[in-house]
Design a protein around this motif. Structure first.
Motif, mmCIF file in Angstrom:
data_model
loop_
_atom_site.group_PDB
_atom_site.id
_atom_site.type_symbol
_atom_site.label_atom_id
_atom_site.label_comp_id
_atom_site.label_asym_id
_atom_site.label_seq_id
_atom_site.Cartn_x
_atom_site.Cartn_y
_atom_site.Cartn_z
ATOM 1 N N ILE A 55 10.694 -1.981 -0.746
ATOM 2 C CA ILE A 55 9.573 -1.631 -1.726
ATOM 3 C C ILE A 55 8.615 -2.725 -0.909
ATOM 4 O O ILE A 55 8.732 -3.765 -0.392
ATOM 5 N N GLU A 56 7.056 -1.849 -0.896
ATOM 6 C CA GLU A 56 5.582 -2.199 -0.658
ATOM 7 C C GLU A 56 4.931 -2.701 -1.992
ATOM 8 O O GLU A 56 4.863 -3.699 -1.982
ATOM 9 N N ASP A 57 4.994 -1.624 -2.577
ATOM 10 C CA ASP A 57 4.481 -1.814 -3.761
ATOM 11 C C ASP A 57 4.654 -2.006 -5.271
ATOM 12 O O ASP A 57 5.405 -1.094 -5.687
ATOM 13 N N LEU A 58 4.457 -3.027 -5.828
ATOM 14 C CA LEU A 58 4.979 -3.495 -7.258
ATOM 15 C C LEU A 58 4.535 -2.184 -8.643
ATOM 16 O O LEU A 58 4.601 -3.004 -9.334
ATOM 17 N N PRO A 117 9.491 -5.749 2.164
ATOM 18 C CA PRO A 117 8.168 -6.354 2.647
ATOM 19 C C PRO A 117 7.393 -5.238 2.060
ATOM 20 O O PRO A 117 6.478 -5.198 1.492
ATOM 21 N N ILE A 118 6.950 -6.467 0.830
ATOM 22 C CA ILE A 118 5.921 -6.776 -0.522
ATOM 23 C C ILE A 118 4.857 -6.251 0.195
ATOM 24 O O ILE A 118 4.207 -7.327 0.843
ATOM 25 N N SER A 119 3.280 -5.585 0.212
ATOM 26 C CA SER A 119 2.365 -5.688 0.433
ATOM 27 C C SER A 119 1.948 -7.058 0.313
ATOM 28 O O SER A 119 2.180 -7.140 -1.262
ATOM 29 N N ARG A 147 1.857 -8.990 -3.760
ATOM 30 C CA ARG A 147 2.404 -10.267 -4.201
ATOM 31 C C ARG A 147 1.509 -11.138 -4.850
ATOM 32 O O ARG A 147 1.703 -12.102 -5.227
ATOM 33 N N GLY A 148 -0.329 -10.816 -4.257
ATOM 34 C CA GLY A 148 -0.726 -11.833 -4.639
ATOM 35 C C GLY A 148 -1.515 -11.623 -6.116
ATOM 36 O O GLY A 148 -1.822 -12.079 -6.938
#
Length: 235
Positions: free
Chosen positions: A108-111, A129-131, A135-136
């Motif tokens: 997953i990249e996009d939460l 692999p969160i973007s 993450r920020g």
């Protein structure tokens, strides 16, 4: 029932219903409706889950799926776990009124889709692999809503991103026993939730700094080394 049901799902349902209903032809609608929690490992087709219309807790481990939208509509689900399954997209997760979502060691990249879950209390996105943006921005927003969010430390997360940048869709994560490497999904292993080698961050960073040409082979070789299947202190 005319619906084709994956063998892994069939076995999970039979186990849940007990020996008297081991065979699919023995299931009744009332029995299936009585199942509110189910754990499935290594399923390659998830459509068969729809025979259990009242599921509230669903656990999927090492299953073949890349998107939440591949799951059948199960309106009663409030707790969902998808681990080691190469899940990449959370789009559509808002169809459920989830309290808890665990998506550890996926892709997953996009939460951002998690913002569609107003009732959520807990989320675990460790080993993804969160973007940078998720993450920020997304994680702080979720926390500000009172959601308990578990996620990888910056070092583990950074190594996971470097693996993906090198064309290796792996997850690097930490347990109470040490740092481990996993290969989500069923492309590399029939049991992706097991056989995760222990390897220290310094070793991972050194490997990732080496020649790209041999990196893929080297990383896959780590999963064949018996000496890496236990923490350093136990070898």
């Amino acid at each position: 029932m005319s619906l084709s049901i994956d063998r892994a799902i069939e076995e999970s349902i039979s186990s849940k219903l007990g020996r008297e209903s081991e065979k699919r032809r023995g299931w009744t609608r009332s029995q299936l409706a009585s199942i509110v929690a189910l754990s499935v490992r290594h399923a390659r087709d998830l459509e068969g889950l729809s025979v259990c219309p009242n599921l509230e807790t669903l656990v999927l481990v090492g299953c073949k799926m890349s998107a939440i939208e591949e799951l059948p509509r199960l309106d009663s689900v409030v707790s969902l776990t998808v681990e080691d399954s190469a899940l990449k997209s959370l789009v559509g997760v808002g169809r459920w009124r989830l309290f808890s979502l665990r998506v550890k060691r996926d892709l997953i990249e996009d939460l951002e889709p998690l913002m569609e879950l107003p009732r959520m209390k807990r989320a675990d996105v460790t080993g993804n692999p969160i973007s940078q943006s998720s993450r920020g921005v997304m994680i702080p927003q979720l926390v500000s809503r009172g959601i308990e969010v578990e996620y990888s430390s910056e070092r583990e997360w950074g190594i996971t991103l470097r693996l993906h940048a090198a064309g290796l869709p792996f997850s690097y994560y930490r347990t109470t026993s040490g740092f481990r490497l996993s290969r989500p999904g069923l492309d590399f292993s029939d049991k992706p939730e097991s056989g995760h080698p222990f390897i220290e961050p310094e070793e991972m960073e050194a490997l990732l700094s080496g020649p790209l040409g041999s990196l893929r082979e080297t990383m896959h070789d780590l999963f064949q080394r018996e000496d890496l299947m236990w923490p350093k202190g136990e070898r």
